[in-house]
Scaffold this motif. Structure first.
Motif, mmCIF file in Angstrom:
data_model
loop_
_atom_site.group_PDB
_atom_site.id
_atom_site.type_symbol
_atom_site.label_atom_id
_atom_site.label_comp_id
_atom_site.label_asym_id
_atom_site.label_seq_id
_atom_site.Cartn_x
_atom_site.Cartn_y
_atom_site.Cartn_z
ATOM 1 N N GLN A 62 0.806 -1.154 0.024
ATOM 2 C CA GLN A 62 -0.014 -0.017 -0.056
ATOM 3 C C GLN A 62 0.840 1.129 -0.053
ATOM 4 O OE1 GLN A 62 -0.715 -2.556 2.139
ATOM 5 N NE2 GLN A 62 -2.458 -3.257 0.828
ATOM 6 N N GLU A 120 -12.041 -2.266 2.372
ATOM 7 C CA GLU A 120 -13.296 -2.167 1.586
ATOM 8 C C GLU A 120 -14.430 -1.578 2.506
ATOM 9 O OE1 GLU A 120 -14.152 -4.636 -1.596
ATOM 10 O OE2 GLU A 120 -12.157 -5.061 -2.081
ATOM 11 N N GLY A 121 -14.225 -0.892 3.373
ATOM 12 C CA GLY A 121 -15.303 -0.166 4.480
ATOM 13 C C GLY A 121 -15.200 -1.127 5.608
ATOM 14 N N ILE A 176 -18.858 0.117 9.284
ATOM 15 C CA ILE A 176 -19.540 0.984 7.912
ATOM 16 C C ILE A 176 -20.255 -0.084 7.364
ATOM 17 C CG2 ILE A 176 -19.117 1.704 5.826
ATOM 18 C CD1 ILE A 176 -18.717 3.557 8.263
#
Ligand SMILES: Cc1cc2nc3c(=O)[nH]c(=O)nc-3n(C[C@H](O)[C@H](O)[C@H](O)COP(=O)(O)OP(=O)(O)OC[C@H]3O[C@@H](n4cnc5c(N)ncnc54)[C@H](O)[C@@H]3O)c2cc1C
Length: 381
Positions: A209, A364-365, A369
């Motif tokens: 990342q 991805e959340g 969430i």
């Protein structure tokens, strides 16, 4: 009549990915966990063996998998190593906006590029002030003639440093704010794209990342995906497709940890009998096996619902990601516990699986969430 049997074609997909995982991912997973580098040798092999780009249409060189078939593939990758698996699946994440919103010329151009280069792409949504709150994105892409000038700051971008191109979300009209969010394809070698050093992190170390700064990057109008202002919808529809993939990776990781713990506890003798003969441990294994089956079934159901055009897909894909990643966290943690000191050591790989599982509850959340998405879905019904 409901059937839970896989068709011969589905079994073939599972076998193909299981075999690849056994030969390429399992032997390399500890090495990349230590190196914390992108596993190019595995990705190149995945290209050679038709493992990459599962959901991309066959006419563009993909496998043409639907979401269910993709979930079968991802479970096998996750059983080997979620870090390596997400390097492959994050490519799918980045290409999904093209599947959803690119015109034919764009699909030919960009899918063609990825296949020719045997490369990967990156999905650039998150920013320092826009994580869970996607509508907080502040990157801008302002139109000048037939191009956009992109400025902004993205972070936590998987495959950032190795991507051929990036799918980037930015506002085209700061006055309209998030209502003007728009998706673009930005070649990684565009002047003004500055990829920062990779993130140091807890698990899934085989995936990389980076923060990425976009400074006055010229993006041709022909690289805009869909209409101006459609970016938020594209990003959310992307997650409807890909969250079942994260769920499937989680199921695979939980399955692998469970199998290791099951074998180990049946062979380790203490107090004159196998550890698994103690009810405290046997019940732990029973819970692990039950939760694993439930996670897989919910994942399969969400994937099937997507493929069959059912309603309220966001709710189901969020449920699968939430439940399966929580199960992966619990099963891998229990595997470490059931195996005592051996569980905590590097030798048996379950400590790595526990570190890897954690991230599935975040990207991805986050799972908080997912609950927001699920509760909105429930209210809508
Ligand atoms: C290794 C890694 C890989 C990633 N890959 C990508 C990628 O490829 N592309 C990309 O765009 N992004 C990527 N991300 C970003 C990821 O999706 C975000 O980290 C995630 O969505 C959470 O955002 P945040 O980190 O800013 O946390 P925040 O939004 O700051 O949240 C912090 C905490 O607050 C909670 N919280 C926030 N809002 C609410 C609410 N309304 N209700 C309840 N709780 C709430 C969260 O659940 C979390 O626990 C990656 C992240 C990581 C760590």
């Amino acid at each position: 009549m409901i059937s839970f049997e896989l068709s011969p074609a589905q079994q073939e997909i599972r076998e193909k990915y299981r075999d690849f995982t056994k030969r390429w991912i399992v032997p390399n997973r500890l090495k990349y966990d230590e190196l914390a580098e992108f596993p190019w040798e595995v990705v190149k092999a995945a290209y050679s063996e038709g493992i990459m780009n599962g959901p991309m249409p066959k006419k563009f060189g993909g496998n043409g998998y639907n979401i269910f078939e993709g979930a079968l593939a991802s479970e096998e990758l996750g059983a080997g190593c979620i870090g390596i698996g997400i390097g492959i699946d994050a490519n799918t994440l980045a290409l999904t906006p093209l599947l959803l919103a690119a015109n034919e010329e764009q699909q030919n151009r960009f899918f063609g590029q990825i296949i020719d280069e045997r490369g990967v792409a990156a999905y650039c949504l998150t920013e320092p002030n826009a994580g869970s709150d996607v509508q907080g994105i502040r990157s801008t892409a302002i139109k000048h003639g037939d191009k956009y000038i992109l400025n902004g700051h993205k972070r936590f971008i998987t495959n950032g440093e190795v991507a051929s191109f990036m799918t980037v979300f930015a506002q085209t009209d700061p006055e309209k704010g998030s209502r003007s969010l728009t998706a673009f394809v930005v070649p990684a070698n565009s002047p003004g794209v500055d990829v920062k050093p990779r993130l140091q992190k807890m698990g899934q170390k085989a995936s990389v990342q980076n923060e990425i700064i976009f400074k006055d990057v010229e993006v041709p109008e022909g690289n805009r995906l869909g209409m101006e202002g459609h970016g938020f919808l594209i990003a959310m529809k992307t997650f409807d497709r890909t969250r079942t993939g994260v769920a499937a990776l989680s199921v695979g990781c939980a399955r692998a940890a469970f199998e290791i713990a099951k074998d180990w506890t049946q062979n380790r003798i203490q107090f004159g009998k196998p550890i698994a003969a103690n009810q405290a441990v046997a019940f732990m294994l029973a819970d692990m096996a039950t939760e694993l089956e439930a996670a897989r079934l919910l994942t399969w159901y969400a994937a099937w619902a997507y493929d069959n055009g059912k309603r309220n897909l966001s709710k189901l894909s969020a449920m699968s990601k939430l439940y399966a990643s929580d199960v992966a966290m619990k099963v891998t943690t229990d595997a470490v516990q059931a195996m005592g000191g051996d569980g905590y050591s590097r030798e048996f790989h379950v400590e790595k699986m526990m570190r890897d599982a954690k991230l599935c509850q975040i990207y991805e959340g986050t799972n908080q969430i997912q609950r927001v998405v699920i509760s909105k879905g429930i209210m809508k019904e």
